[in-house]
Design an enzyme around this catalytic site. Structure first.
Site, short mmCIF file in Angstrom:
data_model
loop_
_atom_site.label_atom_id
_atom_site.label_comp_id
_atom_site.label_asym_id
_atom_site.label_seq_id
_atom_site.Cartn_x
_atom_site.Cartn_y
_atom_site.Cartn_z
N ASN A 209 3.83 1.29 7.69
CA ASN A 209 5.24 0.93 7.83
C ASN A 209 6.13 1.92 7.06
OD1 ASN A 209 4.27 -0.19 5.40
ND2 ASN A 209 4.36 -2.26 6.20
N CYS B 199 4.88 -5.64 6.98
CA CYS B 199 4.11 -6.83 6.57
C CYS B 199 5.05 -8.00 6.29
CB CYS B 199 3.26 -6.52 5.35
SG CYS B 199 4.11 -5.70 4.00
N GLU C 162 -0.95 -6.59 -2.14
CA GLU C 162 0.12 -6.90 -1.20
C GLU C 162 -0.52 -6.88 0.18
OE1 GLU C 162 4.63 -5.50 0.03
OE2 GLU C 162 3.21 -4.00 -0.64
#
Length: 293
Positions: A1, A131, A97
């Site tokens: 991302n 995410c 994460e």
């Protein structure tokens, strides 16, 4: 991302507290790691061996790096692989994460215009490759009293998104690779095969050219469909209606992931009650999910 952003948020604190760093760049972002991080630190005069960037398949070199005896802490961004990493590193600090299904709950008293704008931004920015993107929309309603107001505004916003090359001024650009595109298409096919209705594209057919996917909106999502709990990581918004807030909370907490969630309501007590019960690391109130609070 956003590999530069994610790497920077980890490298900065590590260096400021006196550590040297080994960064394993993602396989699909190796150039970003080598050039955007490694080369930049080298050109800035960083001492040799302070910031080290390595590339390779995680399945081949991941365990060697994370379990090396000289490693004193591990921070990892990714999906379910994080469980494997956590089990292997043993007695050192870890920070994870991991993936998120990031439910967005819209209650009957929500500001629908604000909710619609945030949903479009939350679900489709970065082509959904975040995410923390809105991965499933849960509308609390008895019949269609909320969706009849909310969905026309969501649809209008999504239809304005421009689709095309990442080298031009477009909102929706290709996902990272064809493997990812195929996974997303498979989730959509599973949902429509089990009764979900496709609102976008308007002809009811999933539109894909290589790894460029057109924005897709599906309603009637149920827990029997993979899209309810599996992370699509692309420009697809699955929607379900639930009769009560309690039902929305139960459905959201059924996910094995718990990164973020968002809640839209004008009742602050209700907002706090919902956020307290959601199994999520961060809950955004009346705003699109994002990195950080």
């Amino acid at each position: 991302n956003y590999p530069l952003n994610l790497a920077g948020s980890k490298l900065g604190p590590a260096l400021m507290t006196g550590n040297s760093v080994v960064m394993k760049a993602p396989s699909a972002g190796a150039v970003t790691g080598l050039v955007g991080i490694g080369a930049c630190f080298d050109m800035a005069g960083c001492p040799k061996g302070l910031v080290n960037v390595v590339t390779g398949r995680g399945s081949e070199i991941g365990d060697y790096i994370t379990q090396h005896p000289l490693v004193n802490a591990v921070t990892f961004t990714g999906g379910s692989t994080g469980l494997h990493v956590a089990k292997g590193v043993s007695m050192i600090p870890i920070q994870m994460e991991l993936g998120g299904k990031d439910p967005c709950i819209v209650t009957k008293d929500a500001n629908m215009k604000a909710a619609a704008s945030a949903i479009v931004k939350g679900a489709f920015s970065y082509s959904g490759q975040r995410c923390t993107a809105v991965k499933v929309l849960m509308i609390v309603e008895d019949k269609d009293e909320v969706s009849s107001v909310l969905m026309p505004m969501v649809m209008e916003g999504v239809k304005k998104l421009k689709v095309g090359s990442q080298y031009e001024d477009n909102d929706i650009t290709p996902v990272i690779d064809k493997k990812s595109a195929a996974l997303i298409e498979g989730l959509v096919t599973d949902a429509t095969g089990k009764g979900a209705k496709m609102l976008l594209p308007e002809d009811g057919n999933f539109k894909r050219e290589g790894n460029l996917l057109w924005p897709t909106i599906l309603t009637g999502i149920t827990s029997e469909m993979k899209l309810m709990y599996e992370e699509q990581f692309g420009p697809v918004l699955p929607i379900t209606s639930v009769p009560t807030i309690e039902a929305a909370i139960e459905l959201a907490n059924g996910s094995p992931m718990g990164l973020q969630a968002s809640v839209f309501t004008q009742d602050i007590d209700q907002a706090m009650m919902i956020s307290d019960q959601l199994h999520a690391g961060t809950v955004q109130i009346n705003g699109a999910p994002a990195r950080g609070p």
